[in-house]
Design a protein around this motif. Structure first.
Motif, PDB file in Angstrom:
ATOM      1  N   VAL A 168      14.249   4.484   2.653  1.00  0.00           N
ATOM      2  CA  VAL A 168      13.802   5.773   3.175  1.00  0.00           C
ATOM      3  C   VAL A 168      13.828   5.755   4.694  1.00  0.00           C
ATOM      4  CG1 VAL A 168      12.346   6.315   1.180  1.00  0.00           C
ATOM      5  CG2 VAL A 168      11.358   5.125   3.130  1.00  0.00           C
ATOM      6  N   ASP A 169      13.961   6.957   5.262  1.00  0.00           N
ATOM      7  CA  ASP A 169      13.879   7.072   6.719  1.00  0.00           C
ATOM      8  C   ASP A 169      12.439   7.436   7.099  1.00  0.00           C
ATOM      9  OD1 ASP A 169      13.562   9.809   6.233  1.00  0.00           O
ATOM     10  OD2 ASP A 169      15.542  10.343   7.012  1.00  0.00           O
ATOM     11  N   LYS A 170      12.211   7.666   8.369  1.00  0.00           N
ATOM     12  CA  LYS A 170      10.860   7.961   8.859  1.00  0.00           C
ATOM     13  C   LYS A 170      10.276   9.229   8.264  1.00  0.00           C
ATOM     14  CE  LYS A 170      11.364   5.480  13.162  1.00  0.00           C
ATOM     15  NZ  LYS A 170      11.228   5.454  14.613  1.00  0.00           N
ATOM     16  N   GLY A 171      11.141  10.140   7.813  1.00  0.00           N
ATOM     17  CA  GLY A 171      10.682  11.387   7.204  1.00  0.00           C
ATOM     18  C   GLY A 171      10.429  11.281   5.711  1.00  0.00           C
ATOM     19  N   GLY A 172      10.612  10.100   5.127  1.00  0.00           N
ATOM     20  CA  GLY A 172      10.415   9.926   3.694  1.00  0.00           C
ATOM     21  C   GLY A 172      11.614  10.353   2.862  1.00  0.00           C
TER      22      GLY A 172
ATOM     23  N   LEU B 235       9.757  11.588  -0.237  1.00  0.00           N
ATOM     24  CA  LEU B 235       8.662  10.664  -0.517  1.00  0.00           C
ATOM     25  C   LEU B 235       7.674  10.714   0.642  1.00  0.00           C
ATOM     26  CD1 LEU B 235      10.713   7.614  -1.847  1.00  0.00           C
ATOM     27  CD2 LEU B 235       9.630   9.440  -3.159  1.00  0.00           C
ATOM     28  N   PRO B 236       6.490  10.138   0.455  1.00  0.00           N
ATOM     29  CA  PRO B 236       5.556  10.070   1.588  1.00  0.00           C
ATOM     30  C   PRO B 236       6.222   9.395   2.792  1.00  0.00           C
ATOM     31  CG  PRO B 236       4.448   9.443  -0.432  1.00  0.00           C
ATOM     32  CD  PRO B 236       5.915   9.565  -0.765  1.00  0.00           C
ATOM     33  N   LYS B 237       5.859   9.853   3.966  1.00  0.00           N
ATOM     34  CA  LYS B 237       6.426   9.290   5.194  1.00  0.00           C
ATOM     35  C   LYS B 237       5.811   7.917   5.456  1.00  0.00           C
ATOM     36  CE  LYS B 237       7.141  13.826   7.177  1.00  0.00           C
ATOM     37  NZ  LYS B 237       6.761  14.775   8.229  1.00  0.00           N
ATOM     38  N   PRO B 238       6.650   6.919   5.728  1.00  0.00           N
ATOM     39  CA  PRO B 238       6.139   5.559   5.953  1.00  0.00           C
ATOM     40  C   PRO B 238       5.720   5.311   7.407  1.00  0.00           C
ATOM     41  CG  PRO B 238       8.516   5.526   5.913  1.00  0.00           C
ATOM     42  CD  PRO B 238       8.103   6.948   5.628  1.00  0.00           C
ATOM     43  N   PHE B 239       5.150   6.305   8.054  1.00  0.00           N
ATOM     44  CA  PHE B 239       4.809   6.348   9.469  1.00  0.00           C
ATOM     45  C   PHE B 239       4.798   5.004  10.194  1.00  0.00           C
ATOM     46  CE2 PHE B 239       2.790  10.193   7.735  1.00  0.00           C
ATOM     47  CZ  PHE B 239       3.478  11.122   8.466  1.00  0.00           C
ATOM     48  N   ASN B 240       3.750   4.238  10.021  1.00  0.00           N
ATOM     49  CA  ASN B 240       3.585   3.029  10.825  1.00  0.00           C
ATOM     50  C   ASN B 240       4.387   1.831  10.310  1.00  0.00           C
ATOM     51  OD1 ASN B 240       1.659   3.037   8.591  1.00  0.00           O
ATOM     52  ND2 ASN B 240       0.945   1.106   9.448  1.00  0.00           N
ATOM     53  N   LEU B 241       5.063   1.957   9.193  1.00  0.00           N
ATOM     54  CA  LEU B 241       5.812   0.823   8.644  1.00  0.00           C
ATOM     55  C   LEU B 241       7.224   0.733   9.216  1.00  0.00           C
ATOM     56  CD1 LEU B 241       4.661   1.014   4.931  1.00  0.00           C
ATOM     57  CD2 LEU B 241       3.819  -0.508   6.732  1.00  0.00           C
ATOM     58  N   ILE B 242       7.647   1.763   9.913  1.00  0.00           N
ATOM     59  CA  ILE B 242       8.951   1.750  10.569  1.00  0.00           C
ATOM     60  C   ILE B 242       8.687   1.799  12.064  1.00  0.00           C
ATOM     61  CG2 ILE B 242      11.140   2.941  10.899  1.00  0.00           C
ATOM     62  CD1 ILE B 242      10.877   4.095   8.111  1.00  0.00           C
TER      63      ILE B 242
ATOM     64  N   VAL C 223       0.848  -1.194   0.000  1.00  0.00           N
ATOM     65  CA  VAL C 223       0.000   0.000   0.000  1.00  0.00           C
ATOM     66  C   VAL C 223       0.884   1.246   0.000  1.00  0.00           C
ATOM     67  CG1 VAL C 223      -1.724   1.303   1.318  1.00  0.00           C
ATOM     68  CG2 VAL C 223      -1.935  -1.182   1.108  1.00  0.00           C
ATOM     69  N   TYR C 224       1.949   1.223   0.785  1.00  0.00           N
ATOM     70  CA  TYR C 224       2.895   2.351   0.796  1.00  0.00           C
ATOM     71  C   TYR C 224       3.524   2.539  -0.581  1.00  0.00           C
ATOM     72  CZ  TYR C 224       6.997   5.189   1.800  1.00  0.00           C
ATOM     73  OH  TYR C 224       7.956   6.178   1.776  1.00  0.00           O
ATOM     74  N   LYS C 225       3.941   1.436  -1.227  1.00  0.00           N
ATOM     75  CA  LYS C 225       4.548   1.526  -2.556  1.00  0.00           C
ATOM     76  C   LYS C 225       3.589   2.161  -3.554  1.00  0.00           C
ATOM     77  CE  LYS C 225       6.796  -1.826  -4.333  1.00  0.00           C
ATOM     78  NZ  LYS C 225       7.323  -3.121  -4.778  1.00  0.00           N
ATOM     79  N   ASN C 226       2.301   1.854  -3.475  1.00  0.00           N
ATOM     80  CA  ASN C 226       1.321   2.480  -4.366  1.00  0.00           C
ATOM     81  C   ASN C 226       1.262   3.981  -4.130  1.00  0.00           C
ATOM     82  OD1 ASN C 226       0.637   0.115  -5.648  1.00  0.00           O
ATOM     83  ND2 ASN C 226      -1.234  -0.205  -4.475  1.00  0.00           N
ATOM     84  N   ASP C 227       1.283   4.392  -2.872  1.00  0.00           N
ATOM     85  CA  ASP C 227       1.262   5.813  -2.536  1.00  0.00           C
ATOM     86  C   ASP C 227       2.522   6.508  -3.065  1.00  0.00           C
ATOM     87  OD1 ASP C 227      -0.366   7.825  -1.194  1.00  0.00           O
ATOM     88  OD2 ASP C 227       1.273   7.965   0.264  1.00  0.00           O
TER      89      ASP C 227
END
Length: 126
Positions: free
Chosen positions: A56-60, A89-96, A20-24
């Motif tokens: 990516v880091d938490k900040g995208g 990039l979009p932040k991956p908030f809950n994935l990290i 889902v993150y990759k789609n975003d």
């Protein structure tokens, strides 16, 4: 060319999975690279395919990125430059989680004969 739309301040998304993150992320890349993309059906034979490995880091922010697979240097340069135009990039908030600092994933750039691309995460069937 008009500037890409800015993310809404304070907007925070939660992602059900890395896919889902990759789609975003793919939608984000396409917005920032409209002059380098094509839409519609993929050609029967793709002249070039480039797979990038992105961390990516938490900040995208992209911390590392490299060409994982390619047989076309020009297509590789287009893919890498397109990623650079898309940062952050979009932040991956809950994935990290708290213990992790980074998220690593791959994205596949599918090129037509004009070196315009679609992304595998969003592309329809070939």
């Amino acid at each position: 060319m008009p500037a890409p739309p800015l993310a809404l301040p304070g907007k925070r998304s939660s992602f059900a999975s890395v896919d889902v993150y990759k789609n975003d992320v793919a939608e984000h890349i396409m917005r920032y690279n409209r002059a380098h993309t094509f839409s519609g059906q993929l050609p029967p034979m793709l002249p070039a395919i480039v797979v990038l490995r992105i961390t990516v880091d938490k900040g995208g922010r992209i911390t590392t990125m490299f060409v994982q697979r390619s047989r076309d240097d020009q297509a590789s340069r287009v893919a890498l430059a397109s990623m650079q135009r898309s940062v952050p990039l979009p932040k991956p908030f809950n994935l990290i989680g708290d213990a992790e600092k980074f998220l690593t994933f791959s994205e596949t750039f599918l090129f037509n004969a004009d070196y315009r691309f679609q992304l595998r995460s969003l592309a329809g069937p070939q």
